[in-house]
Design a protein around this motif. Structure first.
Motif, PDB file in Angstrom:
ATOM      1  N   GLY A 441       3.317  -6.498  45.952  1.00  0.00           N
ATOM      2  CA  GLY A 441       2.125  -6.322  45.123  1.00  0.00           C
ATOM      3  C   GLY A 441       1.349  -5.061  45.394  1.00  0.00           C
ATOM      4  O   GLY A 441       0.407  -4.760  44.658  1.00  0.00           O
ATOM      5  N   PRO A 515      -2.530 -11.749  48.159  1.00  0.00           N
ATOM      6  CA  PRO A 515      -1.329 -12.548  47.866  1.00  0.00           C
ATOM      7  C   PRO A 515      -1.545 -14.025  48.201  1.00  0.00           C
ATOM      8  O   PRO A 515      -2.154 -14.373  49.215  1.00  0.00           O
ATOM      9  CB  PRO A 515      -0.262 -11.922  48.768  1.00  0.00           C
ATOM     10  CG  PRO A 515      -0.729 -10.515  48.989  1.00  0.00           C
ATOM     11  CD  PRO A 515      -2.225 -10.600  49.034  1.00  0.00           C
ATOM     12  N   PRO A 522       0.356  -8.520  41.146  1.00  0.00           N
ATOM     13  CA  PRO A 522       1.033  -7.358  41.739  1.00  0.00           C
ATOM     14  C   PRO A 522       0.843  -6.114  40.876  1.00  0.00           C
ATOM     15  O   PRO A 522       0.826  -6.197  39.647  1.00  0.00           O
ATOM     16  CB  PRO A 522       2.500  -7.777  41.783  1.00  0.00           C
ATOM     17  CG  PRO A 522       2.473  -9.270  41.730  1.00  0.00           C
ATOM     18  CD  PRO A 522       1.285  -9.640  40.893  1.00  0.00           C
TER      19      PRO A 522
END
Length: 882
Positions: A441, A515, A522
């Protein structure tokens, strides 16, 4: 081996003496059906090639044109134990190796191990090897250390490119055009202008254009692995948004593809015979390269049968950063020779050179990870996106050499002073927006080097004398004292890895989130804006990142020497032996904190906090012993030269990933990433010793009128004697080796800090890079008189043994760091007009479409990328003289 070869040479010399005792001197060749005499300047005097006790090969402009050689790289494999490789790392460098001695550092930090000279003057930067060679007297390649007469960084040998000089009393010109496949076009022209009986000009120019031979497509890749929860982003219209950077992506034609050619060069020379004993030459030369450069190309033959098998053809690549190679070299040279007497000359040579280069490279070539790989490294980048940027560079060098040479009775001598000063600047960056070590990401890493003032200085005094102490016997004694200095002033280094914020690349303009939490998205290419990343220099980094500053200096000095003994058995047969040394200066890298990527910036086993190093290294040295024979046989129809040698190579400077310790990892290492706590930084180290021995044979043969046969053979055993600290790392794909049937990496578990973070391996006995065990060259031509025209077919074949590109010598069908043995065949058919005023020639190079690498490396996921020699090139040349 050396003694055996010496015996053979002595026997041959004796046989030659018996055959030719009534032959007399060979200073004048009687007919065109005999091998012509060639003069060389390997001893800084003009001497006959076959009476010069040095391993040297001379290549004429005629031979270069026939072989289609336009720069130094074309000499690779054509001369015994000479190999050249084209770097695909975005540095524009050329790796030159003689007898296995080379340097893989193409940056302004490093120095080559083979000296490159033009008109006898040293050229410090390896990128100069890309410059076009045209309108030359010849190219001389000296093998073995040239630490006395050529000195500066000539550990392995020297290449001297000698331009043709203006001539008095003769007005003439030539032009040659060349049209080939891949839309190749080439033209060169020469005009000699005798302005008066003591002043002449010579104007020469050359231009080359050719499309790239790869199949280059635009890269719009977006990772799509639904089983792993990875799906591409889409815009408001439902279109997939690429993951890879689109800020530089644009469609280009084949004329702008990587592997293309777009170069020109020009030279203007003036020669003034001021008085009968005083001669001055002044030269201005310009070279411009507007090509796209090179990029890493996957070896599809090795990848076959693996998960990374090529889905298209060998030359298929996807590019989101089209290549740019904008390099200009401007050079001014001056040579003033004063004959103090008929036997004594003092000569002052000087040059000023400015090399400017801007280069942009797509460094991933569109090769992407596969699902099975991503499954073993969850939470990491699901795509590759690397780019290399030299946004500006300027290397300015001045070289001065003063020589006194002459002959007194039976003593011939040369003595001189040498001074080189180099001031370099470079802005260099790399963006790793997607990489296997990156966090899912977020961009993996971006860094930027701004070196505004990096200087090198080399001063030397040298002398060499040849004493004919008895009839037919000659003793050579020479020495050189060198002092080298290097300093960095205010060098700066920015790196997003200095920050613990994974979104630092975006400079606060975007944040994907955390995350595993709601709202995490991302990043993709639409989040990358102008002003972000290393391409934009210091301004491309968040203000919270402060640069590491390099202010360092160091100096080294060394005495190198040469001893030689030769005997002219007959006017046609020479035997010789020599013992000589070579030296290459030390250096240091940019200052770097080796603990910066550790937990809270800490290393394992060290005090908390940063630990800086500039990775200094010491000089390398080489001592070489040679035995040789040179002679003319069969009434001057055959020439034969043989050299046997043995070298000890100490404190080898090896450039690449250097393991310097262990960090405390932020996330524990896994089986699939066993080296996550190893600190591997790019640098140079004195690590190894090697023994090098071999045999070189070359010559010409004219068995009957109109015929010509050229031949050469080389044998080379260049092996590591000792490298106790060698360590395998990510560049050798430790994590996938067992899967491919290669020996596994074994981590060091002891307490010796010297091996902390390393995967040690005993590589004693492994071969040096660019050191094939055997090479063989044969070429033949025959003139046929058809009325008043001359038709000449020519064919050349070259065979080369397996050659490695790294010290690891990893023999594996899928991840080998080698080029297997191969053969190439070239051919031409030339028609010359009755008066020799024009000629027409059809040619083909690499007739059999042999696929041969000249530079290669193993890529971490489990495949090999490389630079390749050209595929089959065929075309027609037309030339005219007036």
């Amino acid at each position: 081996m050396s003694l055996a070869i010496a015996s053979v040479c002595a026997g041959m010399a004796g046989g030659a003496a018996a055959q030719q005792q009534d032959g007399g001197d060979t200073s004048a060749i009687a007919t065109k059906d005999q091998v012509a005499e060639v003069k060389v300047t390997a001893t800084r005097h003009s001497t006959s090639l076959l009476k010069t006790p040095v391993a040297v090969t001379a290549v004429t402009q005629e031979a270069l044109s026939r072989d289609g050689i336009t720069d130094v790289r074309g000499l690779s494999g054509q001369i015994p134990n000479l190999q050249l490789g084209t770097s695909n790392d975005g540095s524009g460098g050329v790796q030159i190796a003689i007898r296995g001695v080379s340097s893989s550092d193409f940056t302004e930090i490093g120095n080559p191990a083979v000296g490159l000279h033009v008109a006898g003057l040293y050229q410090p930067r390896p990128q100069a090897a890309l410059a076009l060679m045209f309108d030359l007297d010849q190219v001389e390649v000296l093998r073995g250390p040239q630490g006395t007469l050529f000195g500066r960084n000539s550990t392995g040998g020297s290449i001297n490119i000698i331009p043709a000089k203006p001539e008095f009393g003769s007005s003439y010109g030539t032009v040659e055009t060349d049209v080939s496949n891949y839309r190749g076009r080439q033209i060169s022209a020469v005009q000699n202008i005798p302005v008066s009986d003591n002043f002449a000009l010579r104007v020469t120019a050359m231009k080359i254009k050719r499309d790239g031979y790869i199949n280059q497509q635009q890269d719009f890749y977006a990772a799509n692995f639904p089983a792993l929860g990875i799906v591409p982003a889409r815009d408001a219209a439902g279109n997939i948004i690429p993951d890879v950077d689109q800020r530089f992506n644009q469609k280009v034609g084949a004329d702008k593809f990587y592997t293309n050619k777009d170069e020109y060069a020009a030279r203007l020379q003036a020669r003034w015979k001021i008085r009968p004993d005083l001669d001055w030459r002044l030269t201005y030369e310009k070279y411009q390269n507007n090509g796209a450069g090179d990029l890493p190309i996957k070896d599809c033959e090795q990848a076959a049968g693996t998960p990374y098998a090529c889905t298209g053809g060998q030359w298929d690549v996807k590019v989101n950063v089209p290549g740019v190679m904008d390099m200009t070299i401007d050079t001014v040279r001056s040579s003033l020779a004063w004959d103090l007497s008929p036997s004594t000359t003092i000569e002052y040579n000087a040059s000023w050179s400015s090399q400017k280069r801007r280069e942009i490279q797509d460094s991933d070539s569109g090769y992407q990870p596969i699902e099975s790989e991503l499954a073993t490294r969850p939470g990491t980048s699901p795509f590759n996106d690397f780019a290399t940027y030299t946004t500006a560079s300027k290397y300015v060098s001045t070289v001065h050499e003063l020589q006194l040479r002459g002959k007194y009775d039976r003593l011939r001598y040369v003595a001189g002073l040498f001074w080189m000063h180099e001031k370099n600047m470079i802005d260099y960056a790399q963006d790793y927006l997607g990489a296997s070590w990156g966090t899912y990401g977020f961009p993996a890493e971006s860094y930027f080097y701004h070196q505004a003032d990096r200087q090198s200085d080399s001063k030397a005094i040298f002398a060499q004398a040849d004493w004919e102490f008895a009839p037919t016997w000659n003793l050579t004694v020479g020495g050189r004292m060198t002092r080298d200095t290097r300093k960095d002033v205010g060098g700066q280094y920015w790196d997003t890895a200095f920050s613990d914020d994974p979104a630092i690349y975006f400079k606060g303009l975007h944040n994907p989130g955390t995350p595993g939490t709601p709202g995490f998205v991302p990043f993709n290419s639409s989040d990358l804006k102008p002003g972000m990343g290393g391409y934009y220099g210091a301004g491309g980094f968040d203000s919270s990142i402060h640069p590491v500053v390099s202010d360092d200096s160091a100096s080294w000095k060394k005495f190198t020497w040469r001893l030689g003994l030769s005997r002219q058995l007959t006017p046609r047969d020479l035997v010789y032996t020599s013992l000589s040394t070579g030296y290459k200066a030390g250096g240091f890298s940019d200052k770097e904190d080796i603990c910066r990527t550790g937990l809270n910036g800490n290393c394992a086993g060290m005090t908390p906090g940063p630990h800086y190093t500039n990775m200094p290294w010491n000089p390398e040295t080489l001592t070489n012993f040679e035995l040789g024979y040179k002679g003319r046989l069969l009434n001057n129809k055959l020439t034969f030269s043989a050299t046997a040698f043995y070298s000890r190579y100490k404190d080898m400077q090896l450039t690449g990933g250097v393991t310097v310790g262990k960090i405390i990892p932020k996330v524990p290492c896994t089986v699939t990433n066993p080296y996550c706590d190893s600190v591997v930084i790019y640098g140079t180290q004195n690590a190894a010793q090697a023994n090098i021995s071999g045999l070189e044979i070359e010559g010409e043969y004219k068995p009957w009128p109109g015929s010509h046969i050229g031949y050469s053979y080389s044998h080379l055993k260049a092996v590591i004697k000792s490298y106790p600290t060698y360590s395998e790392d990510s560049s050798i794909s430790c994590n996938i080796r067992e899967k491919y049937g290669a020996p596994p990496c074994v981590a060091y578990e002891g307490t010796d800090p010297l091996f902390a973070g390393k995967f040690p391996l005993n590589i004693a006995g492994n071969r040096l890079p660019y050191a094939p065990a055997n090479t063989l060259n044969l070429n033949a031509s025959q003139d046929f008189e058809i009325g008043e025209y001359t038709l000449t077919p020519w064919i050349s074949a070259r065979w080369q043994d397996k050659m490695y590109f790294s010290l690891r010598n990893l023999d594996n069908p899928h991840i080998s760091d080698a080029q297997k043995a191969y053969t190439t065949v070239d051919a031409a058919l030339k028609l010359v007009s009755p008066n020799g005023k024009w000629h027409l020639e059809a040619y083909v190079k690499n007739w059999g479409q042999t696929l041969a690498k000249n530079y290669a490396s193993v890529v971490d996921p489990g495949y090999v990328t490389a630079s390749y020699n050209d595929p089959r090139i065929y075309g027609i040349r037309f030339g005219a003289t007036w």
